[in-house]
Design a protein around this motif. Structure first.
Motif, PDB file in Angstrom:
ATOM      1  N   ALA A  52      -2.306  11.084   5.705  1.00  0.00           N
ATOM      2  CA  ALA A  52      -2.088  10.885   7.139  1.00  0.00           C
ATOM      3  C   ALA A  52      -1.418   9.537   7.395  1.00  0.00           C
ATOM      4  O   ALA A  52      -0.481   9.439   8.195  1.00  0.00           O
ATOM      5  N   PHE A  53      -1.875   8.499   6.702  1.00  0.00           N
ATOM      6  CA  PHE A  53      -1.253   7.184   6.855  1.00  0.00           C
ATOM      7  C   PHE A  53       0.188   7.206   6.360  1.00  0.00           C
ATOM      8  O   PHE A  53       1.092   6.691   7.019  1.00  0.00           O
ATOM      9  N   PHE A  54       0.394   7.813   5.202  1.00  0.00           N
ATOM     10  CA  PHE A  54       1.734   7.847   4.601  1.00  0.00           C
ATOM     11  C   PHE A  54       2.729   8.573   5.509  1.00  0.00           C
ATOM     12  O   PHE A  54       3.910   8.231   5.538  1.00  0.00           O
ATOM     13  N   ALA A  55       2.250   9.542   6.280  1.00  0.00           N
ATOM     14  CA  ALA A  55       3.120  10.288   7.201  1.00  0.00           C
ATOM     15  C   ALA A  55       3.542   9.434   8.396  1.00  0.00           C
ATOM     16  O   ALA A  55       4.556   9.718   9.036  1.00  0.00           O
ATOM     17  N   ASP A  56       2.761   8.399   8.702  1.00  0.00           N
ATOM     18  CA  ASP A  56       3.069   7.542   9.860  1.00  0.00           C
ATOM     19  C   ASP A  56       2.563   6.133   9.560  1.00  0.00           C
ATOM     20  O   ASP A  56       1.513   5.716  10.053  1.00  0.00           O
ATOM     21  N   THR A  57       3.292   5.386   8.747  1.00  0.00           N
ATOM     22  CA  THR A  57       2.831   4.077   8.268  1.00  0.00           C
ATOM     23  C   THR A  57       2.761   3.021   9.365  1.00  0.00           C
ATOM     24  O   THR A  57       2.167   1.965   9.157  1.00  0.00           O
ATOM     25  N   ALA A  58       3.323   3.285  10.526  1.00  0.00           N
ATOM     26  CA  ALA A  58       3.248   2.327  11.633  1.00  0.00           C
ATOM     27  C   ALA A  58       1.986   2.538  12.476  1.00  0.00           C
ATOM     28  O   ALA A  58       1.688   1.726  13.352  1.00  0.00           O
TER      29      ALA A  58
ATOM     30  N   SER B 161      -4.175   2.885  13.599  1.00  0.00           N
ATOM     31  CA  SER B 161      -5.418   3.646  13.545  1.00  0.00           C
ATOM     32  C   SER B 161      -5.541   4.409  12.225  1.00  0.00           C
ATOM     33  O   SER B 161      -6.609   4.429  11.602  1.00  0.00           O
ATOM     34  N   ARG B 162      -4.450   5.023  11.786  1.00  0.00           N
ATOM     35  CA  ARG B 162      -4.470   5.738  10.503  1.00  0.00           C
ATOM     36  C   ARG B 162      -4.646   4.776   9.337  1.00  0.00           C
ATOM     37  O   ARG B 162      -5.310   5.084   8.354  1.00  0.00           O
ATOM     38  N   PHE B 163      -4.026   3.612   9.437  1.00  0.00           N
ATOM     39  CA  PHE B 163      -4.175   2.585   8.399  1.00  0.00           C
ATOM     40  C   PHE B 163      -5.641   2.169   8.292  1.00  0.00           C
ATOM     41  O   PHE B 163      -6.216   2.140   7.199  1.00  0.00           O
ATOM     42  N   ASN B 164      -6.257   1.850   9.435  1.00  0.00           N
ATOM     43  CA  ASN B 164      -7.658   1.425   9.443  1.00  0.00           C
ATOM     44  C   ASN B 164      -8.580   2.517   8.918  1.00  0.00           C
ATOM     45  O   ASN B 164      -9.512   2.241   8.164  1.00  0.00           O
TER      46      ASN B 164
ATOM     47  N   ILE C  82       0.830  -1.202   0.000  1.00  0.00           N
ATOM     48  CA  ILE C  82       0.000   0.000   0.000  1.00  0.00           C
ATOM     49  C   ILE C  82       0.864   1.251   0.000  1.00  0.00           C
ATOM     50  O   ILE C  82       0.578   2.216  -0.724  1.00  0.00           O
ATOM     51  N   VAL C  83       1.938   1.247   0.773  1.00  0.00           N
ATOM     52  CA  VAL C  83       2.854   2.393   0.785  1.00  0.00           C
ATOM     53  C   VAL C  83       3.420   2.614  -0.611  1.00  0.00           C
ATOM     54  O   VAL C  83       3.476   3.746  -1.112  1.00  0.00           O
ATOM     55  N   GLN C  84       3.828   1.536  -1.257  1.00  0.00           N
ATOM     56  CA  GLN C  84       4.382   1.631  -2.617  1.00  0.00           C
ATOM     57  C   GLN C  84       3.333   2.182  -3.585  1.00  0.00           C
ATOM     58  O   GLN C  84       3.634   3.020  -4.441  1.00  0.00           O
ATOM     59  N   PHE C  85       2.095   1.732  -3.443  1.00  0.00           N
ATOM     60  CA  PHE C  85       1.007   2.201  -4.295  1.00  0.00           C
ATOM     61  C   PHE C  85       0.777   3.702  -4.111  1.00  0.00           C
ATOM     62  O   PHE C  85       0.692   4.457  -5.085  1.00  0.00           O
ATOM     63  N   ILE C  86       0.662   4.135  -2.864  1.00  0.00           N
ATOM     64  CA  ILE C  86       0.421   5.552  -2.583  1.00  0.00           C
ATOM     65  C   ILE C  86       1.590   6.404  -3.073  1.00  0.00           C
ATOM     66  O   ILE C  86       1.396   7.478  -3.643  1.00  0.00           O
ATOM     67  N   ASP C  87       2.797   5.906  -2.861  1.00  0.00           N
ATOM     68  CA  ASP C  87       3.991   6.639  -3.290  1.00  0.00           C
ATOM     69  C   ASP C  87       4.004   6.858  -4.801  1.00  0.00           C
ATOM     70  O   ASP C  87       4.515   7.862  -5.282  1.00  0.00           O
ATOM     71  N   GLY C  88       3.400   5.930  -5.553  1.00  0.00           N
ATOM     72  CA  GLY C  88       3.366   6.040  -7.007  1.00  0.00           C
ATOM     73  C   GLY C  88       2.198   6.845  -7.546  1.00  0.00           C
ATOM     74  O   GLY C  88       2.086   7.054  -8.754  1.00  0.00           O
ATOM     75  N   MET C  89       1.310   7.290  -6.666  1.00  0.00           N
ATOM     76  CA  MET C  89       0.129   8.036  -7.102  1.00  0.00           C
ATOM     77  C   MET C  89       0.479   9.485  -7.417  1.00  0.00           C
ATOM     78  O   MET C  89       1.426  10.048  -6.872  1.00  0.00           O
TER      79      MET C  89
END
Length: 176
Positions: free
Chosen positions: A44-50, A53-56, A26-33
């Motif tokens: 928000a998720f990309f800023a803190d992938t760990a 709660s942001r992932f969900n 998912i990180v790779q996908f977002i990074d390529g967008m």
């Protein structure tokens, strides 16, 4: 962001069994967008992938966007306005293989449960037929058939459980 394992589309609700892709994918996908196409939840998720709660929240927002698009499609197709879903979006995490098997069968047979068809195998807006055709475009059929140990077991288990739950004369029978 997800692999679809089964779905059933009905005019007033939908069911989907999905496997969420890995965080890395998912990180790779977002990074390529294209940056303009990323949502606030993605940012928000990309800023803190760990941050789980942001992932969900991001996954939930993506599903909500999908369901809003589906509602718009139905409204435009049938010249109607307003909400089409009976209940708000609900997400259930599946952890046990037996629960996953039941969820897939329940989803594929949902139109029969609601008496929209006498035979779930004939309902055109569910994933059952696509899985039998090993269609990989909309459904991750290969993973589903592997999970069921092949196409014959997939068909047999569906037939047995649907017959048990939906072809009996029980007023509140359901496969949940």
């Amino acid at each position: 962001m997800v692999d679809i394992w089964s779905y059933c589309l009905i005019s007033n609700h939908t069911h989907h069994v999905v496997r969420i892709k890995s965080v890395e994918t998912i990180v790779q996908f977002i990074d390529g967008m294209i940056p303009e196409n990323t949502t606030d939840a993605m940012k928000a998720f990309f800023a803190d992938t760990a941050n789980e709660s942001r992932f969900n929240k991001m996954i939930e927002r993506q599903m909500n966007s999908f369901l809003a698009s589906y509602a718009n499609f139905i409204n435009n197709k049938y010249s109607r306005v307003g909400g089409i879903f009976q209940k708000p979006f609900k997400r259930i995490q599946i952890e046990e293989e037996s629960h996953l098997q039941q969820a897939i069968i329940y989803t594929n047979a949902n139109a029969q449960k609601h008496k929209l068809t006498d035979d779930f195998k004939q309902y055109p807006f569910a994933s059952y037929a696509l899985i039998l055709q090993n269609d990989q475009y909309l459904v991750d059929s290969k993973s589903v058939l592997t999970f069921f140990n092949g196409i014959e077991k997939f068909k047999l288990i569906h037939e047995e459980l649907v017959a048990y739950y939906y072809q009996r004369d029980w007023p509140d029978s359901k496969l949940e």
